[in-house]
Design a protein around this motif. Structure first.
Motif, mmCIF file in Angstrom:
data_model
loop_
_atom_site.group_PDB
_atom_site.id
_atom_site.type_symbol
_atom_site.label_atom_id
_atom_site.label_comp_id
_atom_site.label_asym_id
_atom_site.label_seq_id
_atom_site.Cartn_x
_atom_site.Cartn_y
_atom_site.Cartn_z
ATOM 1 N N THR A 1 43.580 39.888 36.232
ATOM 2 C CA THR A 1 44.100 39.771 37.595
ATOM 3 C C THR A 1 43.067 40.204 38.629
ATOM 4 O O THR A 1 43.327 40.122 39.828
ATOM 5 C CB THR A 1 45.364 40.627 37.780
ATOM 6 N N CYS A 2 41.910 40.678 38.173
ATOM 7 C CA CYS A 2 40.876 41.128 39.110
ATOM 8 C C CYS A 2 39.721 40.125 39.124
ATOM 9 O O CYS A 2 39.680 39.171 38.348
ATOM 10 C CB CYS A 2 40.374 42.518 38.734
ATOM 11 N N ASN A 3 38.760 40.364 40.003
ATOM 12 C CA ASN A 3 37.619 39.456 40.141
ATOM 13 C C ASN A 3 36.349 40.042 39.531
ATOM 14 O O ASN A 3 35.246 39.734 39.967
ATOM 15 C CB ASN A 3 37.386 39.142 41.629
ATOM 16 N N SER A 4 36.521 40.905 38.527
ATOM 17 C CA SER A 4 35.361 41.549 37.884
ATOM 18 C C SER A 4 35.254 41.171 36.420
ATOM 19 O O SER A 4 34.791 41.961 35.594
ATOM 20 C CB SER A 4 35.480 43.078 38.021
ATOM 21 N N MET A 5 35.699 39.962 36.082
ATOM 22 C CA MET A 5 35.721 39.562 34.679
ATOM 23 C C MET A 5 34.322 39.530 34.073
ATOM 24 O O MET A 5 34.147 39.799 32.879
ATOM 25 C CB MET A 5 36.384 38.194 34.529
ATOM 26 N N GLY A 6 33.307 39.203 34.867
ATOM 27 C CA GLY A 6 31.936 39.180 34.340
ATOM 28 C C GLY A 6 31.501 40.549 33.873
ATOM 29 O O GLY A 6 30.960 40.708 32.769
ATOM 30 N N LEU A 7 31.750 41.561 34.699
ATOM 31 C CA LEU A 7 31.377 42.932 34.354
ATOM 32 C C LEU A 7 32.202 43.437 33.172
ATOM 33 O O LEU A 7 31.668 44.050 32.236
ATOM 34 C CB LEU A 7 31.584 43.847 35.566
ATOM 35 N N ILE A 8 33.502 43.175 33.195
ATOM 36 C CA ILE A 8 34.372 43.627 32.099
ATOM 37 C C ILE A 8 33.963 42.965 30.785
ATOM 38 O O ILE A 8 33.937 43.610 29.732
ATOM 39 C CB ILE A 8 35.843 43.325 32.437
ATOM 40 N N SER A 9 33.649 41.688 30.841
ATOM 41 C CA SER A 9 33.208 40.969 29.639
ATOM 42 C C SER A 9 31.931 41.571 29.091
ATOM 43 O O SER A 9 31.782 41.749 27.871
ATOM 44 C CB SER A 9 32.997 39.490 29.970
ATOM 45 N N GLU A 10 31.001 41.895 29.966
ATOM 46 C CA GLU A 10 29.737 42.521 29.525
ATOM 47 C C GLU A 10 30.006 43.867 28.857
ATOM 48 O O GLU A 10 29.445 44.182 27.803
ATOM 49 C CB GLU A 10 28.805 42.715 30.722
ATOM 50 N N MET A 11 30.899 44.653 29.457
ATOM 51 C CA MET A 11 31.193 45.983 28.921
ATOM 52 C C MET A 11 31.850 45.891 27.548
ATOM 53 O O MET A 11 31.505 46.642 26.622
ATOM 54 C CB MET A 11 32.079 46.751 29.891
ATOM 55 N N MET A 12 32.807 44.980 27.405
ATOM 56 C CA MET A 12 33.565 44.904 26.169
ATOM 57 C C MET A 12 32.814 44.166 25.067
ATOM 58 O O MET A 12 32.910 44.527 23.892
ATOM 59 C CB MET A 12 34.917 44.229 26.433
ATOM 60 N N TYR A 13 32.077 43.128 25.441
ATOM 61 C CA TYR A 13 31.430 42.287 24.428
ATOM 62 C C TYR A 13 30.014 42.762 24.103
ATOM 63 O O TYR A 13 29.641 42.853 22.932
ATOM 64 C CB TYR A 13 31.395 40.832 24.912
ATOM 65 N N HIS A 14 29.230 43.085 25.130
ATOM 66 C CA HIS A 14 27.839 43.498 24.918
ATOM 67 C C HIS A 14 27.674 45.010 24.893
ATOM 68 O O HIS A 14 26.604 45.508 24.527
ATOM 69 C CB HIS A 14 26.944 42.901 26.013
ATOM 70 N N HIS A 15 28.705 45.736 25.272
ATOM 71 C CA HIS A 15 28.687 47.206 25.325
ATOM 72 C C HIS A 15 27.577 47.720 26.239
ATOM 73 O O HIS A 15 26.895 48.714 25.966
ATOM 74 C CB HIS A 15 28.533 47.794 23.925
ATOM 75 N N THR A 16 27.406 47.005 27.331
ATOM 76 C CA THR A 16 26.483 47.433 28.378
ATOM 77 C C THR A 16 27.174 47.283 29.723
ATOM 78 O O THR A 16 28.168 46.563 29.850
ATOM 79 C CB THR A 16 25.190 46.588 28.389
ATOM 80 N N ALA B 1 44.498 45.009 28.326
ATOM 81 C CA ALA B 1 45.703 44.169 28.361
ATOM 82 C C ALA B 1 45.503 43.100 29.422
ATOM 83 O O ALA B 1 44.842 43.341 30.440
ATOM 84 C CB ALA B 1 46.938 45.008 28.689
ATOM 85 N N CYS B 2 46.046 41.922 29.162
ATOM 86 C CA CYS B 2 45.950 40.848 30.162
ATOM 87 C C CYS B 2 47.294 40.162 30.286
ATOM 88 O O CYS B 2 48.082 40.121 29.345
ATOM 89 C CB CYS B 2 44.850 39.850 29.801
ATOM 90 N N ASN B 3 47.539 39.633 31.462
ATOM 91 C CA ASN B 3 48.795 38.944 31.715
ATOM 92 C C ASN B 3 48.756 37.541 31.133
ATOM 93 O O ASN B 3 47.707 36.895 31.110
ATOM 94 C CB ASN B 3 49.065 38.860 33.218
ATOM 95 N N PRO B 4 49.902 37.033 30.680
ATOM 96 C CA PRO B 4 49.930 35.693 30.085
ATOM 97 C C PRO B 4 49.780 34.608 31.134
ATOM 98 O O PRO B 4 50.122 34.803 32.307
ATOM 99 C CB PRO B 4 51.305 35.630 29.417
ATOM 100 N N TYR B 5 49.285 33.493 30.706
ATOM 101 C CA TYR B 5 49.198 32.309 31.560
ATOM 102 C C TYR B 5 50.496 31.547 31.357
ATOM 103 O O TYR B 5 50.637 30.771 30.430
ATOM 104 C CB TYR B 5 47.993 31.463 31.144
ATOM 105 N N ARG B 6 51.474 31.820 32.220
ATOM 106 C CA ARG B 6 52.794 31.263 32.006
ATOM 107 C C ARG B 6 53.331 30.673 33.302
ATOM 108 O O ARG B 6 53.278 31.302 34.360
ATOM 109 C CB ARG B 6 53.745 32.352 31.486
ATOM 110 N N LYS B 7 53.844 29.452 33.221
ATOM 111 C CA LYS B 7 54.367 28.786 34.398
ATOM 112 C C LYS B 7 55.760 29.301 34.745
ATOM 113 O O LYS B 7 56.536 29.684 33.874
ATOM 114 C CB LYS B 7 54.425 27.270 34.168
#
Length: 265
Positions: free
Chosen positions: A34-49, A64-70
């Motif tokens: 729900t935030c606009n920091s997915m690039g940073l979060i992805s780097e932290m979780m996947y690359h551990h940097t 945790a992430c919210n579902p993509y639900r109509k």
């Protein structure tokens, strides 16, 4: 910026001069999509940097992430003062797409079954009711807990069936707890029962009346008022009164509404 400040403040970045800890440090990130920091979060979780800086090995991320639900058709009804140009959102949650690097780590735990949800609700509403009874194992106390459980489960199911699976959660039950305590205090003050606990000289029938009315008023606030259509409110009222025949659902609320109105000059 908040994420970066949090990581630095808690000393989660790798420092070659520090001895590594044997204990893991878990960092929980809620509603990450729900935030606009997915690039940073992805780097932290996947690359551990974090922006290229190494994060300590003992730091473990879980998110945790919210579902993509109509949104279902029923929830798409416009109510209130809405501009004609207003565009209805089509998703239950406003979410951003997860990066491909994180998709392999996503686990869908599904939703609570109705039986499990009923167990959670029971555990949440028992304590607020029990604390007002000197004898918490009395038949009267048990009866009021059953009333609260039956009405709360009925209300949860009704709203979920009407508006979809994402329309209610245990947050509504928590709101019920808050309103229940508030209404008990309100009715006690209104009827000059001001002791910290219900005093012994108050008859059990008087206490029962306050508890039942507080349950009904809490259900009214948490569930009934959010129903958008008159026919839905009528059906909800009928189900409540059929489940607990002794209760005149809207009459209890109308009585308190009229009382409050009469207090105004």
């Amino acid at each position: 910026k908040d994420i970066i400040d949090f990581m630095k403040k808690n000393n989660f970045l790798y420092n070659k001069d520090e001895k590594p800890s044997k204990e893991k440090q878990w960092v929980f990130l809620d509603e990450i999509n729900t935030c606009n920091s997915m690039g940073l979060i992805s780097e932290m979780m996947y690359h551990h940097t974090m922006q290229g800086a190494k994060i300590k090995d003992e730091v473990v991320f879980i998110a945790a992430c919210n579902p993509y639900r109509k949104i279902g058709k029923t929830l798409n009804i416009q109510v209130g003062l809405v501009d004609k140009k207003f565009k209805q959102r089509k998703l239950v949650y406003t979410v951003n797409p997860l990066p491909h690097s994180l998709l392999n780590f996503v686990f869908d735990f599904g939703n609570l079954t109705r039986l499990d949800r009923e167990k959670y609700i029971k555990s949440m509403i028992n304590a607020p009711i029990s604390k007002y009874y000197l004898n918490q194992l009395s038949p009267s106390c048990e009866h009021k807990k059953k009333i609260a459980l039956r009405l709360t489960v009925l209300a949860q199911d009704f709203v979920q069936d009407l508006y979809g699976i994402s329309s209610v959660s245990l947050r509504e039950v928590r709101r019920f707890q808050i309103f229940f305590d508030w209404f008990v205090e309100y009715l006690r003050t209104k009827e000059n029962i001001t002791d910290t606990v219900i005093p012994k000289n108050v008859t059990e029938s008087k206490l029962d009346d306050i508890i039942v009315r507080s349950i009904v008023l809490s259900i009214y606030i948490c569930y009934y008022l959010r129903l958008q259509r008159t026919e839905d409110r009528t059906e909800f009222k009928e189900k409540i009164e059929k489940s607990i025949p002794d209760i005149k659902f809207t009459d209890i609320a109308d009585k308190e509404i009229n009382y409050l109105i009469d207090q105004f000059d």
